[in-house]
Design an enzyme around this catalytic site. Sequence first.
Site, mmCIF file in Angstrom:
data_model
loop_
_atom_site.group_PDB
_atom_site.id
_atom_site.type_symbol
_atom_site.label_atom_id
_atom_site.label_comp_id
_atom_site.label_asym_id
_atom_site.label_seq_id
_atom_site.Cartn_x
_atom_site.Cartn_y
_atom_site.Cartn_z
ATOM 1 N N HIS A 93 0.834 -1.201 0.000
ATOM 2 C CA HIS A 93 0.000 0.000 0.000
ATOM 3 C C HIS A 93 0.876 1.262 0.000
ATOM 4 O O HIS A 93 0.729 2.129 -0.861
ATOM 5 C CB HIS A 93 -0.910 -0.025 1.237
ATOM 6 N N GLU A 94 1.800 1.318 0.936
ATOM 7 C CA GLU A 94 2.643 2.514 1.026
ATOM 8 C C GLU A 94 3.565 2.616 -0.183
ATOM 9 O O GLU A 94 3.924 3.717 -0.608
ATOM 10 C CB GLU A 94 3.440 2.524 2.340
ATOM 11 N N HIS A 96 1.774 4.562 -2.785
ATOM 12 C CA HIS A 96 1.957 6.007 -2.552
ATOM 13 C C HIS A 96 3.362 6.434 -2.983
ATOM 14 O O HIS A 96 3.545 7.472 -3.604
ATOM 15 C CB HIS A 96 1.793 6.332 -1.060
ATOM 16 N N GLU A 142 -4.557 8.014 -2.832
ATOM 17 C CA GLU A 142 -5.041 6.744 -2.293
ATOM 18 C C GLU A 142 -5.371 5.765 -3.416
ATOM 19 O O GLU A 142 -5.232 4.547 -3.251
ATOM 20 C CB GLU A 142 -6.266 7.005 -1.413
#
Lengths: 508, 508
Positions: free
Chosen positions: A268-269, A272, A298
């Site tokens: 997830h990160e 980003h 997001e």
Amino acid sequence: MNDQTKNNYDQLVKRLEEISRLGGVRGILHWDQEVILPEGGYVARSKQMAALAGVIHEKSTDPELGRLIDALHSADPDDFDAIQRCNLREAKRDFDMETKVPKELVEEISELESRGHHVWIKAREQNRFSDFAPVIEKFVELKKKWADHIDSHKAPYDVNIDVYERGASMDQIDPVFKTLKADLVPLIQAIQESDYQPDDSFLNGDFPIDKQEELGRTISRDIGFQFDKGRMDVSVHPFCGGGHATDVRITTRYRRDNFAESLYAVIHETGHGLYEQGRRLEEGDLPSGESMTMGIHESQSLFWERMIAQSKSFCSHYLNLFAATFPENLKNVGLDQFYEAINVSRPSLIRVEADETTYPLHVILRYEIEKGLFDGSMKVCDLPAIWNDKMEEYLGVRPPNDTEGVLQDVHWSGGAFGYFPSYSLGAMYACQFYNALRKSAPKLDQWIESGNFQEIKSWLNKNIHSQGRLHSTGELVQRVTGSALDPNQFMEYLRKKYGAIYRLQNLN
Amino acid sequence: MNDQTKNNYDQLVKRLEEISRLGGVRGILHWDQEVILPEGGYVARSKQMAALAGVIHEKSTDPELGRLIDALHSADPDDFDAIQRCNLREAKRDFDMETKVPKELVEEISELESRGHHVWIKAREQNRFSDFAPVIEKFVELKKKWADHIDSHKAPYDVNIDVYERGASMDQIDPVFKTLKADLVPLIQAIQESDYQPDDSFLNGDFPIDKQEELGRTISRDIGFQFDKGRMDVSVHPFCGGGHATDVRITTRYRRDNFAESLYAVIHETGHGLYEQGRRLEEGDLPSGESMTMGIHESQSLFWERMIAQSKSFCSHYLNLFAATFPENLKNVGLDQFYEAINVSRPSLIRVEADETTYPLHVILRYEIEKGLFDGSMKVCDLPAIWNDKMEEYLGVRPPNDTEGVLQDVHWSGGAFGYFPSYSLGAMYACQFYNALRKSAPKLDQWIESGNFQEIKSWLNKNIHSQGRLHSTGELVQRVTGSALDPNQFMEYLRKKYGAIYRLQNLN
């Protein structure tokens, strides 16, 4: 462009770059505070952050900056190319926002951000909401004041939403969330009531932290994170920060009894992080190259976490590595079994651990609470009860304590009210981006199965990351996907996927 | 104090605190750059550091600050207490220094500091002095320009020395270093020629890094470093940095084949760290509470590293722990044997590894080179040869490559010319402070032998750390030791200690 205009624009660029660089300094200090700072250093750090925020505010509100913006705005628009026009537009928006708020209030908020975070960590450790309540109380008061300075004609909560999701408002979000809530509740019920429940017990066990870390680094690198322009560390709440597109810092946290939580947080990160590392740098440290709204940000993290990394193709590529890393738990697990296990949909207490069907209800709960705090219909002291009641109503689970309830998120400790809706807007955008990529790349599944993520990253780099702020969110989504925000694409995707996993027959 | 004066002083305090806090931010960024920053982030970081330096310069040269200082200086001196007078005096000194240098030059130096460090790391790794030479060249040019702005009547090198060792100059240092050189060369020769040479072979071996780190942390904590107000990490060159007295960050580096080097680096940096952590905080972030000159700072690190941690009492206390940590190497080593081994005096190539008898000659070599660069009698391109020739002349050893020669120190990569003399001034002060403590604390050896360092730390806290900048260096040394700087105390200490270890008979 005449000499006067050119000179004004060059001066504007110099000032915008200075502000951007000081913002990068603040980014590093923020990261440092979350990852590195010794316990005893918080008070002094709060004051340092406040001093820095004060300087950035001064620079951002310098009357000379305003004069340059005004002068450039009255020049011939055809003098500027698209990037220059974007810089000018963004500069004006930021300047207007900044100049409407007195420096004292900016500093007060900044100091509370720093202190609030510390109070939150302690309160969370000790499961004492009452310690944290005054921080929320004060923040709502300050953020209402702040909103009143920005635009006294709009509802204070709308002004706060606009910070993260520019152009969005309660008027637009309310019906979208209403639809999601109406569609998700029966889907989640059907999933819970299904006779077929995948076995995911093998995801729990004993997973040494060093192996988890190595696995996370490997996969983050595989999908494209450049470790020579970034880092990965540990913090209480995973986040992506840093000081520049060439210094992007992602964090995760580890649980020894569960490797999937940390791994998917890393992915997830990384999503980003890829957005940040993929920013256009040619024009310097200017707004035109910066990332769009939080919702688009997001969409990038969820694109990788949900659309890619929870697909069967992804599981197919990595199952051998997972089994080699954690043989005790995974040596006899087949592909379908693994795929179903990591996609188990089950109401849970913690938002960041939630699956993609239940996640939007976590967001909607927070959105409703924030609305209530801002319109005065809810009191801070009642939040634990309100939280727990809503959890029970929407997801059928009740937190046994506040650490797993109202104290779980970092956001309010930093005053980030209006941020949560972005998560679900992002989920919907991610799904649309994925559908668009799929249409243009028929070999997508094969790429993923063979661990070739380069093409995917390039597509995102080209269509989203490098676009910076050249377009509005609406324009960007329209350009890339051929349609506006469309919650039905998201619901269709969920129904198809979870219908198959849970052998559901009668999905409306 | 009348209302106007009080108001002016309050405003001065507010401004000085803002500058101090932004300086703390710079401290964190500097630490980050040495310890954390990803490879690809250096260019952007240089620009961020330059932007921050520009802001600090603006704040430090604000005409309103000058007006406040002037107004307060023309008020009645009896209006102020000692601390207020100190703040005023320091503010005036800083303001005068800052206002004499144009912002562009400050920024140019700051950017070179950041870039230079990166170039140095690379050049050192690749043993290519030629890559680093242009940085030195440019720095000498900029620092001469800088010195000319500060005080065009003084020699540029003296102006640079004054930054680190206020009040010192070549006129004062030359004779002191001449004496040291004259006295040390025969002592070192006598040591080398002695029939008795202690066996220190057991200090080389295989020492796992994790055990070294644990040992370092234990001893640093034992002697008083507060890890809730500080950290310990790894960097290319050990240093003590951080952002505040409550956020003090020491670093070390590890060699697997030698634990003493890293351990004594930890103790050295802990000495610096105790000074910072021991600063008086009551009055806020103001100059009166800040540490004195680099020489006094160095006296604190050397006090712990040399005077305390290389004493027989210290070895006596820790020998069991050392042996338990590294049993393979140390299980059969006796106290005298260990004490002599860690005090072996032997000319070596690397300054930070040098013992206390040879160390001053490393410093004198650098001092002579810096003088030569500033007065134009030496060329940058000749430095490797000059360095190696002097090493051979003073210490009888010749570096086989520049990484172990002219490229070994971090200082020039950050433009810190004039810093090196402080190391040897510090060594002399450390010895005098130790003699003074010894006089006032007859049980000193017993304290150390029993691992009771609290009294020692308290004595330093009271007599030195908490004194901040209330006195000049000369006054401070006089107050604490009852005499002025006295190189003979240092030489006497060395002769006595090394005479005993090396069984020397005929020391002049």
